[in-house]
Scaffold this active site. Structure first.
Site, PDB file in Angstrom:
ATOM      1  N   ASP A  18     -10.289  -8.945 -21.705  1.00  0.00           N
ATOM      2  CA  ASP A  18     -10.347 -10.270 -21.722  1.00  0.00           C
ATOM      3  C   ASP A  18      -9.526 -10.704 -22.756  1.00  0.00           C
ATOM      4  O   ASP A  18      -9.604 -10.644 -23.868  1.00  0.00           O
ATOM      5  CB  ASP A  18     -11.834 -10.668 -22.287  1.00  0.00           C
ATOM      6  N   HIS A  19      -8.447 -11.345 -22.392  1.00  0.00           N
ATOM      7  CA  HIS A  19      -7.192 -12.104 -23.179  1.00  0.00           C
ATOM      8  C   HIS A  19      -7.831 -13.074 -24.092  1.00  0.00           C
ATOM      9  O   HIS A  19      -7.210 -13.326 -25.113  1.00  0.00           O
ATOM     10  CB  HIS A  19      -6.170 -12.411 -22.302  1.00  0.00           C
TER      11      HIS A  19
END
Ligand code: CAO
Length: 452
Positions: free
Chosen positions: A424-425
């Site tokens: 999850d950036h």
């Protein structure tokens, strides 16, 4: 001639004592065939039980809060002559209910409409839909794919909304308990048309929504022989979760190869010494992941529901994606840091058998910190797994293969294991992900490190 009949709860997927959350009829009401009579809510789904025939309700035998199983009497209904053939309601329409763990952040990203779809298919929803009926395209909101937000509407109203290409989650119901009526759907369409929304020109609220085309409605039988197969309950629930995660989480996948030549020799030796156990590379990967989670605590975290706070976990429970005939499930192996390779091999064998025998309870599928999806027993060189929210990363593992690797002097044959780390950036930066992946590969490349 009128015929007084009892209507019973149909097969509800083997569930017992499912609470009645809505009773939609009262004595004297006329009901049409397929009109919803009651709504049930199990821990995984809300189900509307439709009338098996048309008639007039004489007596209602249930109330909100009752707990029912298959065969319980719902009501006595005086059936209209020719309709009075069935007394058991048809299998209810299920809408997936909230997943055990909530989504981390209601991000402004948008998601596919109510019908959940596996990730690959969700991607296709962005493709042109030549056969789709013209319909207004309202802005879609990410919460639409939150199973817990499944709106109340009868199957007929849902079908009507689908026919018009309307996302039913956008509609405010005017019926009892906010139930969406047919008039609400047509009112919504009229309003959308009046406000200028039309195919190809949908409004996008605040620039935050995605304007998605309605799902293509195609009569495939025009092109050749077909067969219809309903999705399993697991596929519907996991599909809804995958669609939400795919739409709401900005995914990036980092690829890395681990040299497992020595690990493989050790694994084989361990297998020969413990013939009663199946020791696959997966148990080593679990240990390597836990070592990496300790080194990089940002990966052992979840965003809270506001999206403004990270919850860092001090425990190490690892979810393992298991392929079953009914679809994908992710049982969780707890306290991997405290268990040895043999214990993990035993537990992995037990839990995957339980998953395939459909015997996993919700508790065994919750509490995971990080997941591993191993397709290594099947094949492939890399893939992009979808993060299992509210976790923030997942390790995809493909099939190990012998490759020529330069050792500084020559190419040597080494057994290389492809790793694909999706993250999850919002929580993890690319550099951190690369470090994590390299760390996992190093652990697997030198198993002495796993003892540290
Ligand atoms: N490379 C090469 N061989 C591998 C391997 C790898 N990365 N991983 C496993 N293998 C071998 C095993 O050693 C085993 O070999 P033997 O039969 O000679 O002992 C064989 O492949 C089969 O392994 P397995 O799949 O039965 O066992 P596992 O412990 O590796 O995996 C489980 C268990 C439950 C994870 C797996 O059966 C499964 O369901 N995988 C699918 C997961 C999935 O669908 N993921 C996709 C989700 S969508 O993102």
């Amino acid at each position: 001639m009128a015929d007084l009949k009892e209507v019973h709860v149909p097969d509800i997927g083997g569930h017992d004592n499912v609470p009645v959350i809505e009773v939609l009829i009262k004595p004297g009401d006329r009901v049409e065939k397929d009109q919803s009579l009651i709504t049930l809510e199990s821990d995984k789904a809300t189900m509307e039980v439709p009338a098996p025939f048309a008639g007039t309700v004489k007596e209602v035998k249930l109330k909100v809060g009752d707990e029912v199983s298959e065969g319980a009497v719902i009501a006595q209904v005086e059936a209209d002559g020719a309709d009075a053939t069935a007394s058991k309601a048809e299998t209810p329409a299920a809408a997936p209910a909230p997943a055990p763990a909530p989504a981390p952040t209601p991000a402004p990203a948008a998601a596919p409409a109510a019908a959940p779809a596996p990730a690959a298919d969700a991607a296709k929803s962005a493709a042109p839909a030549p056969a789709a009926a013209p319909s207004p395209r309202p802005p879609l909101d990410a919460t639409i794919v939150m199973p817990g937000d499944a709106p109340y509407a009868s199957p007929a109203v849902r079908a009507f909304a689908r026919e018009l290409g309307v996302d039913i989650a956008q509609i405010k119901g005017s019926g009892r308990s906010g139930r969406i009526q047919r008039e609400d759907v047509s009112g919504y369409v009229k309003h959308a048309l009046a406000s200028g929304a039309r195919p190809g020109n949908a409004p996008v609220a605040g620039g935050n929504g995605l304007s998605l085309l309605p799902w293509p409605k195609v009569d495939f039988s025009k092109f050749g022989e077909i067969e219809e197969k309903p999705l399993s309950r697991i596929q519907k629930i996991s599909g809804a979760n995958l669609a939400r995660n795919w739409a709401m989480i900005p995914h990036v996948t980092q690829h890395e190869d681990a040299d497992i030549t020595e690990l493989e020799a050790f694994r084989k030796k361990l297998g020969e010494e413990n013939k009663e156990l199946k020791i696959t590379p997966l148990v080593f990967q679990m240990k390597a992941v836990v070592a990496a989670l300790k080194e990089y605590p940002q990966f052992n975290a979840s965003l809270d529901e506001t999206g403004e706070k990270l919850i860092l976990k001090k425990y190490f429970h690892v979810g393992i994606a298991v392929d079953t005939p009914d679809g994908l499930v992710v049982p969780v192996i707890r306290d991997v840091d405290k268990k040895g390779l043999l214990d993990l091999a035993r537990e992995l064998g037990e839990i995957s058998k339980k998953a395939r025998d459909k015997k996993l309870g919700p508790a065994e599928m919750s509490g995971g910190c990080f997941s591993i999806s191993s397709l290594g027993g099947i094949g492939g060189t890399a893939f992009t797994p979808i993060v299992n929210a509210p976790e923030v990363a997942i390790l995809g593992v493909s099939k190990a293969a012998m490759k020529p690797v330069w050792n500084g002097k020559e190419f040597a044959p080494r057994l290389m294991l492809p790793l694909s780390l999706s993250y999850d950036h919002r929580v993890i930066d690319g550099a951190l992900a690369a470090r994590f992946a390299v760390f996992v590969a190093k652990q697997l490349g030198d198993i002495r490190r796993l003892l540290l």
